[in-house]
Design a protein around this motif. Sequence first.
Motif, PDB file in Angstrom:
ATOM      1  N   SER A   1     110.150  37.276 122.465  1.00 12.29           N
ATOM      2  CA  SER A   1     109.612  36.296 121.527  1.00 12.29           C
ATOM      3  C   SER A   1     108.253  36.781 121.044  1.00 12.29           C
ATOM      4  O   SER A   1     107.462  37.315 121.831  1.00 12.29           O
ATOM      5  N   ASN A   2     107.982  36.582 119.753  1.00 16.40           N
ATOM      6  CA  ASN A   2     106.675  36.924 119.178  1.00 16.40           C
ATOM      7  C   ASN A   2     105.798  35.694 118.983  1.00 16.40           C
ATOM      8  O   ASN A   2     104.795  35.742 118.271  1.00 16.40           O
ATOM      9  N   ASN A   3     106.200  34.578 119.590  1.00 10.70           N
ATOM     10  CA  ASN A   3     105.415  33.341 119.525  1.00 10.70           C
ATOM     11  C   ASN A   3     105.308  32.767 118.123  1.00 10.70           C
ATOM     12  O   ASN A   3     104.336  32.082 117.805  1.00 10.70           O
ATOM     13  N   GLU A   4     106.308  33.035 117.272  1.00  6.45           N
ATOM     14  CA  GLU A   4     106.285  32.459 115.928  1.00  6.45           C
ATOM     15  C   GLU A   4     106.578  30.967 115.976  1.00  6.45           C
ATOM     16  O   GLU A   4     106.132  30.209 115.120  1.00  6.45           O
ATOM     17  N   LYS A   5     107.363  30.557 116.977  1.00  2.48           N
ATOM     18  CA  LYS A   5     107.667  29.136 117.180  1.00  2.48           C
ATOM     19  C   LYS A   5     107.569  28.819 118.668  1.00  2.48           C
ATOM     20  O   LYS A   5     107.788  29.681 119.511  1.00  2.48           O
ATOM     21  N   GLU A   6     107.256  27.558 118.968  1.00  2.00           N
ATOM     22  CA  GLU A   6     107.294  27.106 120.351  1.00  2.00           C
ATOM     23  C   GLU A   6     108.752  26.953 120.778  1.00  2.00           C
ATOM     24  O   GLU A   6     109.569  26.407 120.035  1.00  2.00           O
ATOM     25  N   LEU A   7     109.068  27.430 121.969  1.00  2.00           N
ATOM     26  CA  LEU A   7     110.434  27.299 122.473  1.00  2.00           C
ATOM     27  C   LEU A   7     110.579  25.991 123.243  1.00  2.00           C
ATOM     28  O   LEU A   7     109.624  25.536 123.879  1.00  2.00           O
ATOM     29  N   PRO A   8     111.764  25.376 123.223  1.00  2.00           N
ATOM     30  CA  PRO A   8     111.955  24.075 123.880  1.00  2.00           C
ATOM     31  C   PRO A   8     111.716  24.147 125.390  1.00  2.00           C
ATOM     32  O   PRO A   8     112.023  25.158 126.031  1.00  2.00           O
ATOM     33  N   ASP A   9     111.184  23.082 125.960  1.00  2.00           N
ATOM     34  CA  ASP A   9     110.894  23.038 127.398  1.00  2.00           C
ATOM     35  C   ASP A   9     112.147  23.245 128.238  1.00  2.00           C
ATOM     36  O   ASP A   9     112.107  23.907 129.275  1.00  2.00           O
ATOM     37  N   ALA A  10     113.261  22.644 127.798  1.00  2.00           N
ATOM     38  CA  ALA A  10     114.506  22.770 128.568  1.00  2.00           C
ATOM     39  C   ALA A  10     114.930  24.229 128.663  1.00  2.00           C
ATOM     40  O   ALA A  10     115.471  24.665 129.690  1.00  2.00           O
ATOM     41  N   PHE A  11     114.690  24.980 127.616  1.00  2.00           N
ATOM     42  CA  PHE A  11     115.024  26.403 127.618  1.00  2.00           C
ATOM     43  C   PHE A  11     114.051  27.181 128.502  1.00  2.00           C
ATOM     44  O   PHE A  11     114.456  28.035 129.296  1.00  2.00           O
ATOM     45  N   LEU A  12     112.760  26.884 128.384  1.00  2.00           N
ATOM     46  CA  LEU A  12     111.753  27.586 129.166  1.00  2.00           C
ATOM     47  C   LEU A  12     111.963  27.393 130.660  1.00  2.00           C
ATOM     48  O   LEU A  12     111.712  28.305 131.458  1.00  2.00           O
ATOM     49  N   ARG A  13     112.413  26.208 131.061  1.00  2.00           N
ATOM     50  CA  ARG A  13     112.639  25.932 132.491  1.00  2.00           C
ATOM     51  C   ARG A  13     113.693  26.860 133.088  1.00  2.00           C
ATOM     52  O   ARG A  13     113.692  27.108 134.287  1.00  2.00           O
ATOM     53  N   ARG A  14     114.575  27.356 132.256  1.00  2.41           N
ATOM     54  CA  ARG A  14     115.667  28.184 132.752  1.00  2.41           C
ATOM     55  C   ARG A  14     115.349  29.678 132.734  1.00  2.41           C
ATOM     56  O   ARG A  14     116.198  30.495 133.071  1.00  2.41           O
ATOM     57  N   CYS A  15     114.131  30.018 132.315  1.00  2.00           N
ATOM     58  CA  CYS A  15     113.755  31.432 132.192  1.00  2.00           C
ATOM     59  C   CYS A  15     112.680  31.812 133.205  1.00  2.00           C
ATOM     60  O   CYS A  15     111.922  30.965 133.678  1.00  2.00           O
ATOM     61  N   PHE A  16     112.635  33.099 133.512  1.00  2.00           N
ATOM     62  CA  PHE A  16     111.489  33.668 134.221  1.00  2.00           C
ATOM     63  C   PHE A  16     110.616  34.300 133.138  1.00  2.00           C
ATOM     64  O   PHE A  16     111.104  35.094 132.334  1.00  2.00           O
TER      65      PHE A  16
END
Length: 281
Positions: free
Chosen positions: A158-173
Amino acid sequence: MRFEGTESYVATDDLNMAVNAAASLRRPLLIKGEPGTGKTLLAEEVARGLGLPFYEWHIKSTTKAQQGLYEYDAVSRLRDSQLGDPKVHDISNYIVKGPLWHCFDSDTQPVLLIDEIDKADIEFPNDLLRELDRMEFFVYETQQVVKATHRPIIIITSNNEKELPDAFLRRCFFHYIRFPEKETMTQIVDVHFPGLKKELLKEALELFFDLREVPGLKKKPSTSELLDWLKLLMAEDVSPEALRENTKRKLLPPLYGALLKNEQDVHLFERLMFMSRRKDA
């Protein structure tokens, strides 16, 4: 299997740890960092370093999550029906597998790159949550369930062009690739230009990092731009003394077009150097 970098990709201990931690947790690795810090290349090098098959999915602003699973080619089926082609009676002939499906079919654990996920619509990451969690999806046209033979190692950039959803972030390292320090940068350059003269590299790095510190730059030069610049310096046989004299006289670097990518930054640098020369006069 543990990733420890490759001969062509210099990975810091923190980055190696992040790759291995994500693999151990069986979660996607979300990578952020400045452009040119090797985010996209990481997944391919992980696959090469571990001897695993590699698949890539480059995201665009128009990309839909469904395209990563499969697409139904209705246009081809209509054309074949008009031509009387007998294969039109089997709808599976018109199911085009996406990169996730190819990963799920792999006989050995694969590595999947989902590149620049923030380019897509804000709902795109959420549309993939179920498939990434369960490692399966349903094909409505053929009424079949596709399950992963082996859970892939998934690396998402990700290049931080958009904020990613919290539900998605919780599933990532998550891991942020910091811009390389001089020591790490020297190792990276050595991989690409093992015959580069040490004195030229020293002067070039001094000038490069000084340029990155110029306040107000719209786009700081990145690792890839440094490598391009060094390649040009070698091709034009620019001497370390020329770089040193350039720095001393506070002028634009030779072949600066490889480092500065817009006119605002060029004008800013020129103004700052002019002011500095007047101050020293």
